[in-house]
Write a protein that holds these residues in place. Structure first.
Motif, PDB file in Angstrom:
ATOM      1  N   HIS A  66      30.151  47.031  43.353  1.00  0.00           N
ATOM      2  CA  HIS A  66      31.463  47.489  42.896  1.00  0.00           C
ATOM      3  C   HIS A  66      32.502  46.840  43.811  1.00  0.00           C
ATOM      4  CE1 HIS A  66      34.326  51.184  42.190  1.00  0.00           C
ATOM      5  NE2 HIS A  66      34.922  50.018  42.017  1.00  0.00           N
ATOM      6  N   ILE A  67      33.333  45.967  43.238  1.00  0.00           N
ATOM      7  CA  ILE A  67      34.328  45.234  44.027  1.00  0.00           C
ATOM      8  C   ILE A  67      35.644  45.982  43.990  1.00  0.00           C
ATOM      9  CG2 ILE A  67      35.454  43.022  44.410  1.00  0.00           C
ATOM     10  CD1 ILE A  67      33.361  41.823  42.425  1.00  0.00           C
ATOM     11  N   CYS A  68      36.196  46.239  45.167  1.00  0.00           N
ATOM     12  CA  CYS A  68      37.474  46.931  45.284  1.00  0.00           C
ATOM     13  C   CYS A  68      38.409  46.073  46.135  1.00  0.00           C
ATOM     14  CB  CYS A  68      37.266  48.299  45.920  1.00  0.00           C
ATOM     15  SG  CYS A  68      38.700  49.366  45.853  1.00  0.00           S
ATOM     16  N   ALA A  69      39.584  45.757  45.606  1.00  0.00           N
ATOM     17  CA  ALA A  69      40.561  44.956  46.328  1.00  0.00           C
ATOM     18  C   ALA A  69      41.631  45.872  46.907  1.00  0.00           C
ATOM     19  CB  ALA A  69      41.196  43.922  45.400  1.00  0.00           C
ATOM     20  N   GLY A  70      41.745  45.899  48.233  1.00  0.00           N
ATOM     21  CA  GLY A  70      42.770  46.691  48.890  1.00  0.00           C
ATOM     22  C   GLY A  70      44.036  45.868  49.048  1.00  0.00           C
ATOM     23  N   VAL A  71      45.074  46.209  48.290  1.00  0.00           N
ATOM     24  CA  VAL A  71      46.286  45.385  48.222  1.00  0.00           C
ATOM     25  C   VAL A  71      47.528  46.276  48.277  1.00  0.00           C
ATOM     26  CG1 VAL A  71      45.219  43.480  46.946  1.00  0.00           C
ATOM     27  CG2 VAL A  71      46.168  45.419  45.694  1.00  0.00           C
ATOM     28  N   ARG A  72      48.643  45.670  48.655  1.00  0.00           N
ATOM     29  CA  ARG A  72      49.884  46.440  48.720  1.00  0.00           C
ATOM     30  C   ARG A  72      50.461  46.704  47.333  1.00  0.00           C
ATOM     31  NH1 ARG A  72      53.481  43.427  53.170  1.00  0.00           N
ATOM     32  NH2 ARG A  72      52.537  41.639  52.134  1.00  0.00           N
ATOM     33  N   ASN A  73      50.236  45.776  46.406  1.00  0.00           N
ATOM     34  CA  ASN A  73      50.769  45.945  45.048  1.00  0.00           C
ATOM     35  C   ASN A  73      49.638  45.801  44.030  1.00  0.00           C
ATOM     36  OD1 ASN A  73      52.067  45.627  42.507  1.00  0.00           O
ATOM     37  ND2 ASN A  73      53.936  44.918  43.526  1.00  0.00           N
ATOM     38  N   PRO A  74      48.965  46.916  43.706  1.00  0.00           N
ATOM     39  CA  PRO A  74      47.799  46.844  42.826  1.00  0.00           C
ATOM     40  C   PRO A  74      48.094  46.250  41.446  1.00  0.00           C
ATOM     41  CG  PRO A  74      47.882  48.959  43.944  1.00  0.00           C
ATOM     42  CD  PRO A  74      49.183  48.271  44.231  1.00  0.00           C
ATOM     43  N   MET A  75      49.284  46.506  40.893  1.00  0.00           N
ATOM     44  CA  MET A  75      49.587  46.017  39.552  1.00  0.00           C
ATOM     45  C   MET A  75      49.636  44.490  39.514  1.00  0.00           C
ATOM     46  SD  MET A  75      52.685  47.230  37.017  1.00  0.00           S
ATOM     47  CE  MET A  75      52.196  48.935  37.305  1.00  0.00           C
ATOM     48  N   ASN A  76      50.323  43.899  40.493  1.00  0.00           N
ATOM     49  CA  ASN A  76      50.393  42.434  40.552  1.00  0.00           C
ATOM     50  C   ASN A  76      49.020  41.824  40.818  1.00  0.00           C
ATOM     51  OD1 ASN A  76      53.102  42.611  40.121  1.00  0.00           O
ATOM     52  ND2 ASN A  76      53.731  42.082  42.205  1.00  0.00           N
ATOM     53  N   ALA A  77      48.264  42.460  41.732  1.00  0.00           N
ATOM     54  CA  ALA A  77      46.944  41.933  42.084  1.00  0.00           C
ATOM     55  C   ALA A  77      45.987  42.013  40.907  1.00  0.00           C
ATOM     56  CB  ALA A  77      46.383  42.695  43.286  1.00  0.00           C
ATOM     57  N   GLN A  78      46.122  43.068  40.084  1.00  0.00           N
ATOM     58  CA  GLN A  78      45.234  43.226  38.935  1.00  0.00           C
ATOM     59  C   GLN A  78      45.372  42.053  37.971  1.00  0.00           C
ATOM     60  OE1 GLN A  78      43.360  46.598  38.665  1.00  0.00           O
ATOM     61  NE2 GLN A  78      42.123  44.885  37.973  1.00  0.00           N
ATOM     62  N   GLN A  79      46.597  41.600  37.762  1.00  0.00           N
ATOM     63  CA  GLN A  79      46.837  40.449  36.889  1.00  0.00           C
ATOM     64  C   GLN A  79      46.207  39.185  37.463  1.00  0.00           C
ATOM     65  OE1 GLN A  79      51.135  40.511  36.638  1.00  0.00           O
ATOM     66  NE2 GLN A  79      51.104  41.715  34.749  1.00  0.00           N
ATOM     67  N   MET A  80      46.219  39.078  38.784  1.00  0.00           N
ATOM     68  CA  MET A  80      45.692  37.883  39.443  1.00  0.00           C
ATOM     69  C   MET A  80      44.168  37.891  39.517  1.00  0.00           C
ATOM     70  SD  MET A  80      46.505  36.670  43.356  1.00  0.00           S
ATOM     71  CE  MET A  80      45.664  35.280  44.119  1.00  0.00           C
ATOM     72  N   LEU A  81      43.581  39.064  39.782  1.00  0.00           N
ATOM     73  CA  LEU A  81      42.148  39.145  40.090  1.00  0.00           C
ATOM     74  C   LEU A  81      41.280  39.475  38.876  1.00  0.00           C
ATOM     75  CD1 LEU A  81      42.398  41.026  43.508  1.00  0.00           C
ATOM     76  CD2 LEU A  81      42.041  38.580  43.152  1.00  0.00           C
ATOM     77  N   GLY A  82      41.873  40.025  37.831  1.00  0.00           N
ATOM     78  CA  GLY A  82      41.102  40.298  36.629  1.00  0.00           C
ATOM     79  C   GLY A  82      40.657  41.742  36.504  1.00  0.00           C
ATOM     80  N   SER A  83      40.208  42.102  35.315  1.00  0.00           N
ATOM     81  CA  SER A  83      39.924  43.496  34.985  1.00  0.00           C
ATOM     82  C   SER A  83      38.630  44.024  35.607  1.00  0.00           C
ATOM     83  CB  SER A  83      39.854  43.654  33.462  1.00  0.00           C
ATOM     84  OG  SER A  83      38.847  42.811  32.922  1.00  0.00           O
ATOM     85  N   ASN A  84      37.728  43.125  36.041  1.00  0.00           N
ATOM     86  CA  ASN A  84      36.458  43.617  36.595  1.00  0.00           C
ATOM     87  C   ASN A  84      36.521  43.871  38.092  1.00  0.00           C
ATOM     88  OD1 ASN A  84      36.706  40.910  37.171  1.00  0.00           O
ATOM     89  ND2 ASN A  84      34.555  40.402  36.782  1.00  0.00           N
ATOM     90  N   VAL A  85      37.732  43.893  38.644  1.00  0.00           N
ATOM     91  CA  VAL A  85      37.946  44.229  40.052  1.00  0.00           C
ATOM     92  C   VAL A  85      38.860  45.443  40.108  1.00  0.00           C
ATOM     93  CG1 VAL A  85      38.919  43.449  42.256  1.00  0.00           C
ATOM     94  CG2 VAL A  85      37.719  41.818  40.776  1.00  0.00           C
TER      95      VAL A  85
END
Length: 283
Positions: free
Chosen positions: A27-46
């Motif tokens: 299960h990949i979890c990205a810890g980021v300051r702006n989750p909405m922007n990062a979601q667009q960059m990293l994709g739906s499976n993260v």
């Protein structure tokens, strides 16, 4: 299922770590300051979750049920006790079982760099850890120095004639994923370099050959400071860069280790391969 939290997830190394983790059963979890922007960059499976080293309110949710942490220090955060230690304390409290920390080649001998202080504190907390002590990233040449190469045909760096054992972040990420997903890497430190040590004159020759246009190396410290300042970088950050390039100028950045090759069971990527793969950035 193994849950891995990746900090620095939108940076050079972090994005590559996440890309490689997608082929693993975790299960990949990205810890980021702006989750909405990062979601667009990293994709739906993260899973993108709010995490900010300077905001302790984000720690509990980010670390919940996390088994392993890929830790990247944001370059702007240099006060380890104030800006990094609280997150490490929270990781310990949350029961994180293993930290893989993106450190700096030679950090164990240089107590003044933030990476060294972070290593020591992780050890003090007793969290099993793997320290990836990396040489100079090739990818800095298409981020920090992209415009100099593309617009001016210059490599403007105060590194003298010293050699550097550059490493491709794709190799760093491949090592990171192995240490995160395999047993046997806890309480280990790996010195990660490429397989060759080059001067910046030699790097400029590689660029010239592959791009088909002249790229020249200018080891001018004053011009470097002015150029970086014109790009909006702070004086403090520029001085850190100056210190890193001084290490190369003094001949202290050219050591080649076998750790990368042994961990990946192949030769490290070369500077020529890197420039060929990323050539569109400078054209």
């Amino acid at each position: 299922m193994l849950k891995i939290l990746v900090t620095g997830a939108t940076g050079n190394v972090g994005t590559e770590v996440i890309r490689l983790l997608r082929s693993q059963n975790c299960h990949i979890c990205a810890g980021v300051r702006n989750p909405m922007n990062a979601q667009q960059m990293l994709g739906s499976n993260v899973e993108c979750i709010a995490f900010d080293f300077t905001n302790p309110d984000t720690f509990v949710n980010a670390f919940e049920n996390v088994n392993k942490l890929f830790l990247v220090r944001p370059p702007a955060l240099a006060n380890v006790r104030k800006q990094i230690v609280p997150a490490l304390n929270a990781a310990k409290f949350a029961g994180i079982e293993h930290i893989v920390f993106l450190s700096l080649l030679g950090a164990e001998h240089n107590s003044f760099v933030p990476h060294s202080k972070i290593e020591r504190y992780i050890n003090q907390l007793g969290i099993p850890a793997t320290f990836l002590r990396c040489s100079f990233f090739m990818q800095n040449l298409h981020t920090t120095h992209r415009q100099d190469i593309k617009t001016y045909g210059e490599l403007l760096l105060p590194a003298g004639n010293g050699k550097t054992s550059f490493i491709d972040v794709r190799d760093i990420a491949a090592v990171a994923v192995r240490t995160l997903t395999e047993d046997g890497h806890q309480s280990r430190a790996y010195a990660l370099t490429g397989g060759e040590a080059l001067t910046y004159y030699e790097v400029a020759d590689i660029f010239t050959s592959i791009l088909g246009k002249p790229v020249r190396y200018h080891p001018n410290a004053l011009k470097f400071i002015r150029r970086m300042h014109s790009l909006g970088l702070s004086i403090d950050f520029i001085l850190v860069m100056l210190a890193i390039y001084t290490t190369a100028r003094l001949g202290l950045a050219g050591d080649i280790t076998s750790d990368t090759e042994q961990l990946l069971n192949r030769s490290p990527l070369t500077m020529r391969q890197y420039v060929e793969d990323y050539r569109h950035f400078w054209l």
